[in-house]
Design a protein around this motif. Structure first.
Motif: not given
Length: 361
Positions: A106, A143, A146, A148-149, A169, A197
């Motif tokens: 991502y 995302w 949930r 961010p991954h 992250t 974020i």
């Protein structure tokens, strides 16, 4: 062509930046399909596989170069934008298919999306903007609800392991640049995600902006990932006019700068205790830390050696001036992203204007 020794003797940072720019503009790491690759092998000149992330970086870089160098766009540069737009238009968001199969990173998607939005805005191309917005929508969807991954686990062809690009992250804080650009183009939900974020970044840093921060659940701290985190905070702070984010970015920058050696070199990784053995210098990290110092106007005892070391690390050969990924190896790869980072760092190393938040590569 200006020789490296001349730059060192005259401290001609602008001359070095211009030479690096000419190498990037010349497409020395651009493949026949139009994509920019990560590097050219120092051993035989072979290009790495085409990178959506790096092609996106180039498009962002070009939006800055138009202002900074009065650059002229050529068909080769348009081919880079079109390659990326066509790839994403058919739903192919894989980062490095030759190495990782269908794995979608991502972070890479965001860097590519931001480049498309920058290119579209600079060239009045609704097509490139629309493809960039679709890529941002993909990140938002992944995302939704949930944290961010890093990767799409369903499509991942790599084993999840303790590595900053797969399980960390901190570097994802820079994704806010693409989200904020999408907000500029009318996608309010992207701006909301950018804010979320950065709230998470503040929580990770703690009330005192404490560092070091872990860039993955285990293993050493990636200086590259911390740089991305500091850049993301700076971007968001500039866009939002938020001094706390700018201050947090500066704190991370000072921590990064204090990890440099007396000669100005910067390791790629450090032990969390800061007492273990350090890895070799990385050219991209050296350029990023130098650039962050300039963004924040840091002028301490380590900032000047950093910039001087960056200038010394610029290489010069028959293809022009470029930055190596790992300086000092027998065969130094000619690295695309490190060269772009260095061009920006050197261009405003003395008194030049800093890039806008949306022009930072």
């Amino acid at each position: 062509m200006i020789e490296v020794s001349t730059w060192n003797a005259r401290h001609d940072l602008r001359g070095a930046a211009s030479a690096l720019h000419e190498w990037i503009a010349g497409g020395h790491t651009q493949d026949t399909g139009g994509a920019y690759c990560g590097w050219a092998s120092g051993a035989d000149g072979t290009l790495s596989e085409p990178y959506p992330e790096i092609t996106g970086y180039f498009l962002t870089y070009w939006s800055w170069a138009l202002d900074q160098f009065g650059a002229q766009t050529t068909d080769n540069h348009r081919r880079a934008a079109d390659w990326l737009a066509e790839r994403f238009s058919r739903g192919d968001y894989a980062g490095r298919p030759r190495r990782d199969g269908a794995t979608v990173y991502y972070f890479d998607v965001a860097m590519a999306a931001h480049g498309l939005l920058q290119w579209g805005a600079a060239n009045d191309s609704a097509r490139h903007i629309d493809v960039g917005l679709d890529a941002v929508a993909l990140i938002e969807s992944a995302w939704q609800g949930r944290a961010p991954h890093c990767v799409d686990e369903e499509a991942a062809d790599v084993a999840t392991r303790s590595k900053w690009s797969l399980s960390g992250t901190t570097h994802l804080w820079k994704v806010v640049q693409a989200l904020l650009s999408a907000e500029v183009h009318g996608r309010a939900s992207a701006g909301d995600l950018a804010d979320r974020i950065i709230v998470g970044a503040f929580e990770a840093l703690g009330a005192s902006d404490a560092v070091p921060i872990r860039t993955s659940p285990g293993g050493p701290i990636s200086m590259h990932a911390v740089c991305y985190g500091a850049e993301g905070l700076w971007v968001w702070g500039k866009r939002r006019g938020d001094s706390r984010a700018i201050d947090a970015s500066r704190s991370l920058t000072e921590w990064l700068t204090n990890r440099s050696d007396t000669d100005g070199s910067v390791p790629g990784f450090v032990d969390p205790s800061d007492t273990g053995e350090r890895t070799l210098c990385q050219g991209d990290v050296l350029a990023q830390v130098s650039r962050l110092n300039r963004l924040h106007g840091i002028d301490n005892g380590r900032a000047v050696p950093l910039l001087e070391e960056l200038e010394r690390t610029v290489r010069n050969d028959e293809t022009g001036a470029w930055m190596p990924y790992m300086p000092g190896l027998e065969h130094e790869d000619k690295n695309t992203w490190a060269t772009m980072f260095a061009a920006q760092a050197l261009a405003f190393g003395e008194a030049g204007a800093a890039p806008r938040w949306d022009q930072l590569v």
